[in-house]
Design a protein around this motif. Structure first.
Motif, mmCIF file in Angstrom:
data_model
loop_
_atom_site.group_PDB
_atom_site.id
_atom_site.type_symbol
_atom_site.label_atom_id
_atom_site.label_comp_id
_atom_site.label_asym_id
_atom_site.label_seq_id
_atom_site.Cartn_x
_atom_site.Cartn_y
_atom_site.Cartn_z
ATOM 1 N N PHE A 13 0.839 -1.201 0.000
ATOM 2 C CA PHE A 13 0.000 0.000 0.000
ATOM 3 C C PHE A 13 0.872 1.249 0.000
ATOM 4 N N PHE A 14 1.915 1.233 0.842
ATOM 5 C CA PHE A 14 2.757 2.427 0.879
ATOM 6 C C PHE A 14 3.555 2.588 -0.407
ATOM 7 N N ALA A 15 3.992 1.457 -0.986
ATOM 8 C CA ALA A 15 4.689 1.552 -2.273
ATOM 9 C C ALA A 15 3.766 2.175 -3.319
ATOM 10 N N GLY A 16 2.523 1.678 -3.373
ATOM 11 C CA GLY A 16 1.571 2.211 -4.335
ATOM 12 C C GLY A 16 1.279 3.673 -4.080
ATOM 13 N N MET A 17 1.243 4.032 -2.807
ATOM 14 C CA MET A 17 0.946 5.419 -2.455
ATOM 15 C C MET A 17 2.056 6.336 -2.947
ATOM 16 N N PHE A 52 1.550 4.730 -13.855
ATOM 17 C CA PHE A 52 0.128 4.503 -13.537
ATOM 18 C C PHE A 52 -0.235 3.027 -13.668
ATOM 19 N N THR A 53 0.473 2.321 -14.552
ATOM 20 C CA THR A 53 0.233 0.876 -14.633
ATOM 21 C C THR A 53 0.639 0.188 -13.329
ATOM 22 N N MET A 54 1.850 0.519 -12.861
ATOM 23 C CA MET A 54 2.328 -0.147 -11.657
ATOM 24 C C MET A 54 1.534 0.280 -10.428
ATOM 25 N N HIS A 55 1.121 1.551 -10.404
ATOM 26 C CA HIS A 55 0.286 2.013 -9.290
ATOM 27 C C HIS A 55 -0.997 1.189 -9.228
ATOM 28 N N GLY A 56 -1.631 1.011 -10.386
ATOM 29 C CA GLY A 56 -2.872 0.235 -10.432
ATOM 30 C C GLY A 56 -2.635 -1.205 -10.042
ATOM 31 N N LEU A 57 -1.596 -1.811 -10.627
ATOM 32 C CA LEU A 57 -1.315 -3.220 -10.329
ATOM 33 C C LEU A 57 -1.054 -3.426 -8.849
ATOM 34 N N THR A 58 -0.208 -2.560 -8.276
ATOM 35 C CA THR A 58 0.155 -2.723 -6.877
ATOM 36 C C THR A 58 -1.056 -2.552 -5.985
ATOM 37 N N MET A 59 -1.766 -1.466 -6.201
ATOM 38 C CA MET A 59 -2.891 -1.172 -5.318
ATOM 39 C C MET A 59 -3.984 -2.214 -5.465
ATOM 40 N N ILE A 60 -4.248 -2.641 -6.695
ATOM 41 C CA ILE A 60 -5.375 -3.549 -6.890
ATOM 42 C C ILE A 60 -4.989 -4.985 -6.563
ATOM 43 N N PHE A 61 -3.946 -5.498 -7.215
ATOM 44 C CA PHE A 61 -3.657 -6.922 -7.034
ATOM 45 C C PHE A 61 -2.920 -7.215 -5.732
ATOM 46 N N GLY A 73 -1.548 0.120 -18.610
ATOM 47 C CA GLY A 73 -2.607 0.254 -17.615
ATOM 48 C C GLY A 73 -2.841 -1.112 -17.012
ATOM 49 N N TRP A 74 -3.435 -1.140 -15.808
ATOM 50 C CA TRP A 74 -3.560 -2.438 -15.135
ATOM 51 C C TRP A 74 -4.526 -3.357 -15.861
ATOM 52 N N THR A 75 -5.271 -2.836 -16.839
ATOM 53 C CA THR A 75 -6.272 -3.646 -17.532
ATOM 54 C C THR A 75 -5.683 -4.495 -18.652
ATOM 55 N N PHE A 76 -4.476 -4.197 -19.101
ATOM 56 C CA PHE A 76 -3.811 -4.962 -20.171
ATOM 57 C C PHE A 76 -4.693 -5.104 -21.410
ATOM 58 N N TYR A 77 -5.375 -4.053 -21.791
ATOM 59 C CA TYR A 77 -6.268 -4.161 -22.942
ATOM 60 C C TYR A 77 -5.523 -4.568 -24.198
ATOM 61 N N ALA A 78 -6.086 -5.576 -24.882
ATOM 62 C CA ALA A 78 -5.600 -5.935 -26.209
ATOM 63 C C ALA A 78 -6.232 -4.943 -27.188
ATOM 64 N N PRO A 79 -5.655 -4.696 -28.328
ATOM 65 C CA PRO A 79 -4.406 -5.276 -28.838
ATOM 66 C C PRO A 79 -3.135 -4.564 -28.375
ATOM 67 N N TYR A 80 -3.272 -3.450 -27.610
ATOM 68 C CA TYR A 80 -2.032 -2.764 -27.261
ATOM 69 C C TYR A 80 -1.123 -3.651 -26.419
ATOM 70 N N SER A 81 -1.723 -4.421 -25.506
ATOM 71 C CA SER A 81 -0.893 -5.272 -24.656
ATOM 72 C C SER A 81 -0.173 -6.348 -25.466
ATOM 73 N N LEU A 82 -0.662 -6.611 -26.705
ATOM 74 C CA LEU A 82 0.025 -7.590 -27.548
ATOM 75 C C LEU A 82 1.142 -6.936 -28.342
ATOM 76 N N ARG A 83 1.067 -5.614 -28.497
ATOM 77 C CA ARG A 83 2.008 -4.938 -29.388
ATOM 78 C C ARG A 83 3.121 -4.220 -28.657
ATOM 79 N N THR A 84 2.855 -3.763 -27.420
ATOM 80 C CA THR A 84 3.859 -2.964 -26.735
ATOM 81 C C THR A 84 5.123 -3.783 -26.494
ATOM 82 N N ASN A 85 6.249 -3.095 -26.488
ATOM 83 C CA ASN A 85 7.526 -3.796 -26.296
ATOM 84 C C ASN A 85 7.831 -4.067 -24.839
ATOM 85 N N THR A 86 7.028 -3.488 -23.948
ATOM 86 C CA THR A 86 7.365 -3.589 -22.536
ATOM 87 C C THR A 86 7.083 -4.991 -22.010
ATOM 88 N N ASN A 87 7.448 -5.198 -20.764
ATOM 89 C CA ASN A 87 7.501 -6.539 -20.204
ATOM 90 C C ASN A 87 6.129 -7.049 -19.757
#
Lengths: 207, 94, 537
Positions: free
Chosen positions: C46-50, C77-86, C145-159
């Protein structure tokens, strides 16, 4: 391993209904896991009816039928091993379990040749030949490999589970007074069968 | 939940159930070679569901276990069915 | 009231098992120790996300580049969402307080499968580690974003692959916790405790557990399909290969909408306990609240499409989802009305947990009412993907579930540690948090209606003023959080007191010593009355 903090009564008290309930709940998650894939399948089949129909001719109904029968028999033998256990017949239990494992192996060997033939023809996810075909073909074979592949992984997990069961029956840790683990292994195996019952008509018998 | 003595199914009953299942598989294969139009898929799915029900009821022992298990299985399958129907509100009308 | 509790058993904190020190914790199958493991890890996340959130707000204090480049902002914002939510709010109250109090509240010594319970925690930590690895390896943290919407999540070079796999493992942990709780509730209730004698927190946990069980596998397999798409090029969600990206959204939200109820249901359960205790009354409408938990769980499973009103679904699907969405308001309102009715003519005891509960109800009402705007197709299309949505879900997820998490922490803290925190400091901390929260998020509603899109790195000059207010709010909120948590940490260092029942609670956890002994109950209690009945011990 379990005495590190305490002697929990949960460990001392053997409650077969709890473990069976736990197993059923786990089976529900598996059903939903494949359920999501069946949704994907039905959406894409609805959108590409002709391509799905043509693509399924690539699959051999004979192999599919044989594999179905093999799994059905293995399901019956696992059920019979539980009957044998309840009757206190350890030897029969072991024999039925061994037959089940043998049938599972034959299923996987069939699967290996089936997949091998497809891959030999250049049909596998991401292959050049497949990508040159229509969208419906790409999706059909994508789903075919993904779903039967996931099912095969479940077969392997089930085999590992039943092998553990086999050895525990042999050394008496699973016995007529305490056989939930055998029952749960059986339930898992029936689940694998259950999924195949739907995979077979959906991939091999499209009309 | 009642903790009665477990029901022991006989070998014969298992073999009978197996025979039914294999017969149904044969029927479903045979039916594909007959031209029934859209009914082919429906028939295949109905036979598959029947087989699944048989496996659930006899092999997976729902018939003899506490009714809570039957209740839960029905509930889960019902929820799944509703989810499919709702998803298709999108695809059928798009 | 505390007189009849004898302190002669070592508490779960003191008990010396086979292993000492840290090993005695991470190898313990005691549900109370596992609960604390969850609690500490969740608070750390929580504090990391904060901190990530604070940096995002800092970047948005003025238009243009402030402290980071756009790609970093996207990752943040992706990591903030992932950390706080998951990592924080989906395990949420269920994993920490659920683990600690579920067995105690039903009069059991532990959960049904203690080893599985510990395994769930390992999966949780393992999943978190994988997500962390995904952040620092490959081509950088995902920017989807924490939602990993396709098709961007299929195309982005990130991890994406590693991170998505981490989320899959976390889902597994959640499933096993839910499974454990359902079996525990079914099989381990104390003699005499029928389903309708369970405390309402347990009912909420029961609904939650079912959602965890039935929804999580769907997103699990969806994540695996994304991985397969990326690694094998199958094309499930790739329009270039015939896949349908909207189907990804369906599958994602089939889980992720119910996930909101995984977060909020235990929160509502804890709030029910708190309100009942501090108004010294029998809860109003016990059965209605119990059933509303199940109703929320059920209807909540069928409303996922309201996240997709503008994504290209059919007209029919839109009104169907809108209709179903409004149905969720009914059981939610049942809860709020019953809380109010419980308070009515109660002998209200104004203690810190009660204030937290009141703060929860206030912000949750704002979140709920703005939810109506988003649930209706006609209004949603105007504010979809604007800051309005960001404000709404922070009011629900942070203001709702998050504040309830702290309410529960303040309520059960004396029971968990046998110590009392400084109540005055806690109240001051809450006040600062409350002011900071509203200063931070309320301007976002206005920004959204003015048309500022969410997830944007830059904005038009006319949005500057409200963004500045919001950023100042983030500083106040962090200050408040630091006050609250420092206060609790300081209390841990104090000498133990004999406070078995500081609030006059009537449920089972208040009838045992604080902190609870290893096996909770010396002898399993026999229940012969409802959970909140005012009976003399």
């Amino acid at each position: 391993m379990e005495q590190n903090t305490t002697t929990h009564t949960a460990h001392e008290n053997y409650d077969p209904i709890s473990s069976k309930l736990g197993m059923w709940l786990f089976i529900f998650t598996e059903l939903l896991l494949f359920g999501a894939l069946f949704i994907v399948y039905s959406v894409y089949r609805y959108r590409n009816p002709v391509a799905f129909h043509l693509a399924h001719h690539e699959l051999s109904i004979t192999i599919g039928f044989i594999n179905t029968v093999i799994l059905l028999i293995s399901s019956a033998t696992v059920a019979m091993s539980i009957t044998a256990m309840q009757k206190g017949d350890k030897k029969a239990t072991l024999i039925f379990l061994a037959i089940t494992l043998l049938l599972a192996t034959i299923f996987l060997i069939n699967k290996y040749f089936e997949w091998g033939a497809k891959i030999h023809h250049g049909i596998y996810p991401g292959s050049e030949f497949l990508l040159s075909l229509s969208h419906g073909d790409i999706l059909f074979f994508g789903l075919y490999f993904f779903m039967t592949g996931l099912h095969a992984i479940h077969i392997i997990v089930g085999m590992v589970l039943l092998t553990i069961v086999f050895f525990r029956v042999r050394n008496g840790r699973i016995n007529p007074d305490r056989y939930s683990f055998l029952e749960n292994g059986g339930l898992y195996w029936h689940l694998v069968d259950l999924i195949w019952i739907f995979l077979f008509p959906l991939f091999y018998l499209i009309h | 939940m009642s903790e009665l003595k477990p029901h022991i199914s006989s070998y014969g009953s298992h073999l009978f159930v197996l025979a039914c299942l294999i017969t149904l598989t044969g029927i479903t294969v045979a039916i594909t070679s007959v031209q029934l139009g859209a009914f082919n898929t429906t028939a295949a799915m109905m036979i598959a569901s029947t087989k699944a029900a048989i496996v659930l009821i006899y092999f997976m022992h729902l018939k003899f276990d506490d009714k809570i298990f039957r209740f839960m299985v029905t509930l889960v399958l019902a929820i799944y069915a509703i989810v499919i129907v709702i998803t298709f509100f999108d695809y059928l009308y798009r | 009231m505390t007189g009849n509790i004898i302190h002669h058993q070592p508490s779960y904190l003191e008990y010396q098992g086979r292993y000492k020190g840290l090993l005695g914790w991470i190898l313990s199958t005691d549900h109370k120790r596992i609960a604390l493991l969850y609690l500490y890890s969740q608070l750390a996340f929580f504090f990391a996300g904060m901190i990530m959130g604070v940096f995002m707000r800092l970047e948005l204090i003025a238009p243009g580049r402030q402290i980071m480049d756009p790609a970093t902002y996207n990752a943040l914002f992706t990591m903030h969402g992932l950390t706080m939510i998951f990592l924080f709010i989906i395990p949420g109250l269920a994993a920490s307080f659920g683990n600690f109090f579920l067995p105690i509240l039903i009069g059991a010594k532990d959960v049904a499968f203690p080893k599985l319970n510990l395994f769930s925690w390992y999966l949780f930590v393992g999943g978190a580690l994988i997500v962390l690895i995904g952040m620092f390896t490959g081509d950088g943290p995902p920017d989807t974003g924490w939602t990993f919407y396709a098709p961007y999540s299929l195309r982005t070079n990130t991890n994406v692959v590693v991170t998505v796999f981490g989320a899959f493992v976390l889902g597994f942990s959640s499933v096993l916790t839910g499974l454990n709780f359902i079996v525990t509730i079914h099989r381990m209730r104390a003699p005499g405790m029928g389903f309708f004698r369970m405390p309402l927190f347990i009912w909420a946990m029961y609904g939650t557990a079912w959602i965890q069980l039935l929804a999580t596998p769907v997103v699990g397999i969806t994540f695996i399909m994304v991985i397969a798409d990326r690694l094998l090029g199958i094309g499930f969600f790739d329009p270039a290969k015939g896949g349908d990206p909207i189907l990804y959204q369906h599958l994602f939200w089939i889980y992720s909408h119910p996930a909101v109820y995984i977060m909020i249901l235990p929160a509502m359960g804890a709030i029910t306990e708190i309100i009942t205790t501090f108004s010294n009354r029998v809860v109003f409408g016990y059965k209605a609240i119990a059933m509303s938990s199940l109703a929320i769980a059920f209807v909540g499973y069928l409303v996922w499409g309201h996240h997709m009103f503008t994504s290209g679904m059919s007209e029919t699907a839109r009104w169907v989802f809108s209709l179903l969405t409004f149905l969720v308001a009914i059981p939610s309102a049942i809860k709020v009305f019953n809380w109010s009715a419980t308070l009515y003519k109660g002998s209200i005891n104004l203690q810190p947990p009660f204030w937290w509960a009141m703060a929860f109800i206030f912000v949750f009402m704002i979140g709920g009412l703005t939810g109506l705007v988003l649930g209706s197709v006609a209004t949603d299309v105007h504010v979809h993907d604007t800051m309005f949505v960001v404000a709404h879900f922070h009011y629900i997820v942070f203001g709702g579930a998050g504040l309830a998490f702290f309410a529960a922490l303040h309520y059960w803290y004396p029971k968990m540690f046998g110590k009392m925190y400084n109540k005055r400091v806690s109240n001051i901390g809450l006040l600062v948090v409350f002011i900071g929260f509203n200063t931070l998020y309320f301007p976002m509603f206005i920004l959204g209606i003015m048309g500022m899109p969410r997830r944007y790195y830059d904005y038009l000059p006319e949005f500057t003023f409200l963004n500045q207010i919001s950023t100042v709010g983030s500083w106040i909120l962090v200050t408040g959080m630091i006050i609250v948590v420092t206060n609790l940490l300081r209390a841990k260092k104090m000498a133990p007191e004999f406070i078995d029942n500081p609030w006059g609670g009537r449920t089972l956890e208040w009838k045992i010593q604080s902190p609870p002994p290893l096996e909770n109950f010396e002898e399993i209690p026999v229940i012969d009355h409802g959970p909140y009945d005012l009976v003399k011990d």
